[in-house]
Design a protein around this motif. Structure first.
Motif, PDB file in Angstrom:
ATOM      1  N   TYR A 124     -11.769  -0.061  11.713  1.00 28.45           N
ATOM      2  CA  TYR A 124     -10.505   0.615  11.428  1.00 28.45           C
ATOM      3  C   TYR A 124      -9.331  -0.300  11.738  1.00 28.45           C
ATOM      4  O   TYR A 124      -9.447  -1.292  12.477  1.00 28.45           O
ATOM      5  CB  TYR A 124     -10.393   1.925  12.214  1.00 28.45           C
ATOM      6  CG  TYR A 124     -10.162   1.760  13.702  1.00 28.45           C
ATOM      7  CD1 TYR A 124      -8.871   1.840  14.239  1.00 28.45           C
ATOM      8  CD2 TYR A 124     -11.222   1.519  14.577  1.00 28.45           C
ATOM      9  CE1 TYR A 124      -8.654   1.692  15.589  1.00 28.45           C
ATOM     10  CE2 TYR A 124     -11.013   1.368  15.928  1.00 28.45           C
ATOM     11  CZ  TYR A 124      -9.728   1.451  16.437  1.00 28.45           C
ATOM     12  OH  TYR A 124      -9.510   1.283  17.779  1.00 28.45           O
ATOM     13  N   GLN A 149      -4.754  -0.908  10.450  1.00 24.62           N
ATOM     14  CA  GLN A 149      -3.698  -0.621   9.490  1.00 24.62           C
ATOM     15  C   GLN A 149      -4.078  -1.122   8.094  1.00 24.62           C
ATOM     16  O   GLN A 149      -4.939  -1.985   7.940  1.00 24.62           O
ATOM     17  CB  GLN A 149      -2.390  -1.297   9.918  1.00 24.62           C
ATOM     18  CG  GLN A 149      -1.769  -0.714  11.167  1.00 24.62           C
ATOM     19  CD  GLN A 149      -0.460  -1.404  11.514  1.00 24.62           C
ATOM     20  OE1 GLN A 149       0.135  -2.083  10.690  1.00 24.62           O
ATOM     21  NE2 GLN A 149      -0.017  -1.239  12.756  1.00 24.62           N
ATOM     22  N   THR A 150      -3.392  -0.600   7.082  1.00 25.49           N
ATOM     23  CA  THR A 150      -3.651  -1.035   5.725  1.00 25.49           C
ATOM     24  C   THR A 150      -3.216  -2.486   5.530  1.00 25.49           C
ATOM     25  O   THR A 150      -2.267  -2.948   6.156  1.00 25.49           O
ATOM     26  CB  THR A 150      -2.909  -0.124   4.721  1.00 25.49           C
ATOM     27  OG1 THR A 150      -3.213  -0.538   3.394  1.00 25.49           O
ATOM     28  CG2 THR A 150      -1.401  -0.190   4.912  1.00 25.49           C
ATOM     29  N   LYS A 210      -9.773  -5.115   5.689  1.00 28.55           N
ATOM     30  CA  LYS A 210     -10.965  -4.292   5.958  1.00 28.55           C
ATOM     31  C   LYS A 210     -11.866  -4.199   4.727  1.00 28.55           C
ATOM     32  O   LYS A 210     -13.083  -4.357   4.827  1.00 28.55           O
ATOM     33  CB  LYS A 210     -10.557  -2.887   6.414  1.00 28.55           C
ATOM     34  CG  LYS A 210      -9.721  -2.838   7.662  1.00 28.55           C
ATOM     35  CD  LYS A 210      -9.500  -1.416   8.146  1.00 28.55           C
ATOM     36  CE  LYS A 210      -8.782  -0.542   7.137  1.00 28.55           C
ATOM     37  NZ  LYS A 210      -7.397  -0.999   6.864  1.00 28.55           N
ATOM     38  N   ASP A 266     -12.047   4.048   3.274  1.00 23.39           N
ATOM     39  CA  ASP A 266     -10.981   5.065   3.388  1.00 23.39           C
ATOM     40  C   ASP A 266     -11.487   6.405   3.907  1.00 23.39           C
ATOM     41  O   ASP A 266     -11.165   7.470   3.373  1.00 23.39           O
ATOM     42  CB  ASP A 266     -10.293   5.264   2.032  1.00 23.39           C
ATOM     43  CG  ASP A 266      -9.559   4.020   1.571  1.00 23.39           C
ATOM     44  OD1 ASP A 266      -9.063   3.290   2.435  1.00 23.39           O
ATOM     45  OD2 ASP A 266      -9.494   3.783   0.352  1.00 23.39           O
ATOM     46  N   GLN A 323     -10.519   8.021   6.321  1.00 21.27           N
ATOM     47  CA  GLN A 323      -9.447   8.897   6.821  1.00 21.27           C
ATOM     48  C   GLN A 323      -9.144  10.050   5.869  1.00 21.27           C
ATOM     49  O   GLN A 323      -8.611  11.082   6.277  1.00 21.27           O
ATOM     50  CB  GLN A 323      -8.175   8.096   7.088  1.00 21.27           C
ATOM     51  CG  GLN A 323      -7.447   7.583   5.856  1.00 21.27           C
ATOM     52  CD  GLN A 323      -7.930   6.227   5.404  1.00 21.27           C
ATOM     53  OE1 GLN A 323      -8.941   5.726   5.885  1.00 21.27           O
ATOM     54  NE2 GLN A 323      -7.212   5.613   4.484  1.00 21.27           N
ATOM     55  N   SER A 355     -11.643   2.746   7.875  1.00 23.18           N
ATOM     56  CA  SER A 355     -10.597   3.775   7.966  1.00 23.18           C
ATOM     57  C   SER A 355      -9.321   3.131   8.489  1.00 23.18           C
ATOM     58  O   SER A 355      -9.364   2.042   9.075  1.00 23.18           O
ATOM     59  CB  SER A 355     -11.056   4.892   8.912  1.00 23.18           C
ATOM     60  OG  SER A 355      -9.998   5.778   9.210  1.00 23.18           O
ATOM     61  N   ASP A 356      -8.197   3.782   8.276  1.00 20.19           N
ATOM     62  CA  ASP A 356      -6.966   3.266   8.883  1.00 20.19           C
ATOM     63  C   ASP A 356      -6.725   3.873  10.259  1.00 20.19           C
ATOM     64  O   ASP A 356      -5.734   3.569  10.912  1.00 20.19           O
ATOM     65  CB  ASP A 356      -5.756   3.502   7.962  1.00 20.19           C
ATOM     66  CG  ASP A 356      -5.450   4.978   7.746  1.00 20.19           C
ATOM     67  OD1 ASP A 356      -6.122   5.829   8.362  1.00 20.19           O
ATOM     68  OD2 ASP A 356      -4.535   5.285   6.954  1.00 20.19           O
ATOM     69  N   LYS A 357      -7.663   4.740  10.702  1.00 21.67           N
ATOM     70  CA  LYS A 357      -7.560   5.357  12.033  1.00 21.67           C
ATOM     71  C   LYS A 357      -8.919   5.334  12.732  1.00 21.67           C
ATOM     72  O   LYS A 357      -9.963   5.352  12.080  1.00 21.67           O
ATOM     73  CB  LYS A 357      -7.100   6.817  11.929  1.00 21.67           C
ATOM     74  CG  LYS A 357      -5.714   7.044  11.359  1.00 21.67           C
ATOM     75  CD  LYS A 357      -5.387   8.532  11.374  1.00 21.67           C
ATOM     76  CE  LYS A 357      -3.997   8.801  10.818  1.00 21.67           C
ATOM     77  NZ  LYS A 357      -3.907   8.574   9.381  1.00 21.67           N
ATOM     78  N   ASP A 397     -11.909  -2.523  15.789  1.00 21.64           N
ATOM     79  CA  ASP A 397     -10.624  -2.490  15.095  1.00 21.64           C
ATOM     80  C   ASP A 397     -10.246  -3.873  14.578  1.00 21.64           C
ATOM     81  O   ASP A 397     -10.726  -4.898  15.052  1.00 21.64           O
ATOM     82  CB  ASP A 397      -9.528  -1.966  16.013  1.00 21.64           C
ATOM     83  CG  ASP A 397      -8.971  -3.056  16.909  1.00 21.64           C
ATOM     84  OD1 ASP A 397      -9.792  -3.721  17.593  1.00 21.64           O
ATOM     85  OD2 ASP A 397      -7.758  -3.264  16.931  1.00 21.64           O
ATOM     86  N   SER A 416       1.305  -7.327   7.602  1.00 19.81           N
ATOM     87  CA  SER A 416      -0.111  -7.333   7.229  1.00 19.81           C
ATOM     88  C   SER A 416      -0.448  -8.564   6.404  1.00 19.81           C
ATOM     89  O   SER A 416       0.442  -9.264   5.909  1.00 19.81           O
ATOM     90  CB  SER A 416      -0.434  -6.066   6.425  1.00 19.81           C
ATOM     91  OG  SER A 416       0.185  -6.132   5.152  1.00 19.81           O
TER      92      SER A 416
END
Length: 500
Positions: free
Chosen positions: A206, A208-209, A213, A271, A273, A303-305, A328, A367
């Motif tokens: 996981y 941030q976008t 990932k 994805d 999330q 996931s972003d979380k 992460d 990013s």
């Protein structure tokens, strides 16, 4: 009305003519005919003309005329200059381009438009590929009409995405830059590739976008395909999985859906999330997970979380996701950004001065996607210029992409927090379990992670060589206290005011 032979003949003739024009309209290749360019078709109707034997140079010339009318002058001259059709073979037209940068740009931005245009003049072309070729090859004198270019084989469906497994072959580890921000995820990925299904299954990544990932998880799939050719690999986004499930219910074919996803040896799902609020999809994923897990299949999620912080996610799924390895990916630090910029510049075959490369890496702290976007702008400008681009020009190009920096170091944060709690600064780095020091250390770790996006391994390294799992535990503990509305909430807010 009485039908005489004359009426019958006229009726049959009318039907025949209608059928003939219908056939010519829908299947022009039967008559070796094709639609003419929109530029030549003033009437706006579908008009057909005889297909002549057209060589690659003539074909590309016609395509460029068509493309010029659909693109801005700047885009056309920038991206289609010094291009040509390198070859046509078995329904594939290979376009020669001057460098890797143009190759990637055309493939990402203009593939569909180019394919549609080439097919307008040669319906036998079913796909377009790109290759670096600065000189136009000698023309093959053999016919390049529909039948010869078709080659008697079924047309390819897509340039990049493999329809069997949905993996993009461009996502490989050869182009994946490893740094402290993603080294743990990379190491876990390598272990998975060596022993799929046995090491870290499920593997949950996981962050941030725009941090790579999707590149990483698809690279895992591509590498497993290469090293374990007997294994069935499949990549899907959560949206695609959910859509397939809904469609199977609408068509009353739920068993087909179950069989499809349970046949794979390696299932990669992006994805996660978006599971939030999808109760039926969560239930179906839960049963799919259990089936694959019990059969020692490899499961990879992104996931972003963190799964514990996906709203509305069932506890049983959180438990399943946490049964393997959760890791992460954070925002890359300077050294990693520098490596990324150098790698991209090398691919583009465009020379940038060292001070420009250093400025890009030190200034753009967002990013990877944002970094690459800004770099593409610079490389595009560098290619258009007849002389080397200067650092002042680069600064002007990316000035709006540079975010204000928080000029606070890790040692500054440590000092602020230790002063706030009135404890010795050095004690945070020592191995002690004194309650007040442990609390301060955990808050430092939480702030470094949440406010400055520093990776868990880097935080652990800077705070006395702690293991990344210790840092994760500390951050989760503080988050729990914040959720429970303890006094920590007010203390952290006051600390944040101090370093803003």
């Amino acid at each position: 009305m009485i039908f005489t032979p004359t009426w019958i003949n006229l009726f049959v003739y009318t039907i025949f003519v209608r059928f003939f024009y219908w056939l010519m309209y829908n299947y022009p290749q039967v008559f070796n005919r094709k639609p003419i360019s929109r530029k030549d078709n003033k009437s706006g109707y579908n008009v057909f003309m005889q297909t002549e034997t057209i060589n690659n140079k003539e074909l590309w010339g016609r395509c460029l005329e068509e493309l010029e009318g659909q693109l801005s002058k700047a885009n056309f001259s920038t991206w289609f200059k010094n291009t040509h059709i390198y070859k046509r073979d078995r329904g594939i037209a290979t376009v020669g381009v001057p460098n890797e940068f143009v190759k990637d740009w055309l493939g990402n931005k203009y593939l569909k438009l180019i394919l549609k245009t080439v097919m307008l003049f040669d319906p036998g072309v079913k796909n377009v590929e790109f290759t670096i070729s600065k000189t136009e090859p000698k023309e093959d004198k053999r016919s390049s009409s529909f039948l010869s270019s078709y080659g008697g084989e079924l047309p390819l469906q897509n340039l990049y995405i493999n329809k069997e497994d949905n993996l993009n072959p461009r996502y490989v580890f050869d182009t994946f830059v490893v740094g402290s921000f993603n080294e743990l995820a990379y190491a876990a990925a390598q272990a998975i590739i060596k022993n799929p299904g046995m090491a870290y299954s499920p593997f949950f990544i996981y962050g941030q976008t725009g941090l790579g990932k999707t590149h990483l998880i698809q690279a895992i799939g591509n590498e497993i395909k290469k090293k374990h050719p007997g294994k069935k690999v499949h990549y899907a986004t959560l949206e695609k999985f959910s859509l397939d499930y809904v469609t199977s219910l609408q068509k009353n074919r739920p068993n087909e859906f179950k069989q499809k996803y349970r046949q794979y040896d390696v299932l990669i799902m992006d994805d996660i999330q978006f599971l939030s609020g999808k109760e039926k999809t969560q239930e179906e994923l839960f049963h799919l997970f259990n089936t694959l897990y019990e059969q020692n299949k490899q499961i990879v999620f992104s996931s972003d979380k963190h799964p514990n912080y996906i709203p509305g996610l069932e506890e049983r799924l959180k438990s399943r996701f946490g049964s393997g390895m959760i890791v992460d990916v954070s925002i890359p630090e300077y050294e990693s950004r520098l490596a990324i910029v150098k790698a991209k510049v090398k691919e583009s075959e465009i020379t940038l001065a060292d001070d420009i490369v250093d400025y890009i890496a030190s200034s753009l702290e967002g990013s990877i996607r944002e970094l690459e976007g800004s770099l593409n702008t610079i490389l595009c400008q560098a290619q258009l210029k007849t002389k080397p681009i200067t650092i002042s020009e680069v600064k002007n190009l990316i000035k709006n992409n540079i975010k204000p920096k928080k000029n606070v170091s890790i040692t500054d944060i440590v000092k602020m927090v230790t002063d706030f709690y009135n404890i010795n600064e050095q004690s945070v780095y020592e191995k002690t379990r004194r309650k007040e020091i442990v609390k301060a250390r955990q808050i430092i770790m939480y702030i470094l992670r949440e406010d400055f996006n520093i990776s868990y391994p880097m935080i652990g390294q800077k705070l006395g060589g702690k293991d990344h799992t210790t840092v994760i535990h500390s951050c989760l503990k503080i988050k729990k206290e914040i959720e429970n509305k303890t006094e920590v909430v007010d203390e952290i807010e006051r600390l944040r005011i101090m370093f803003k």
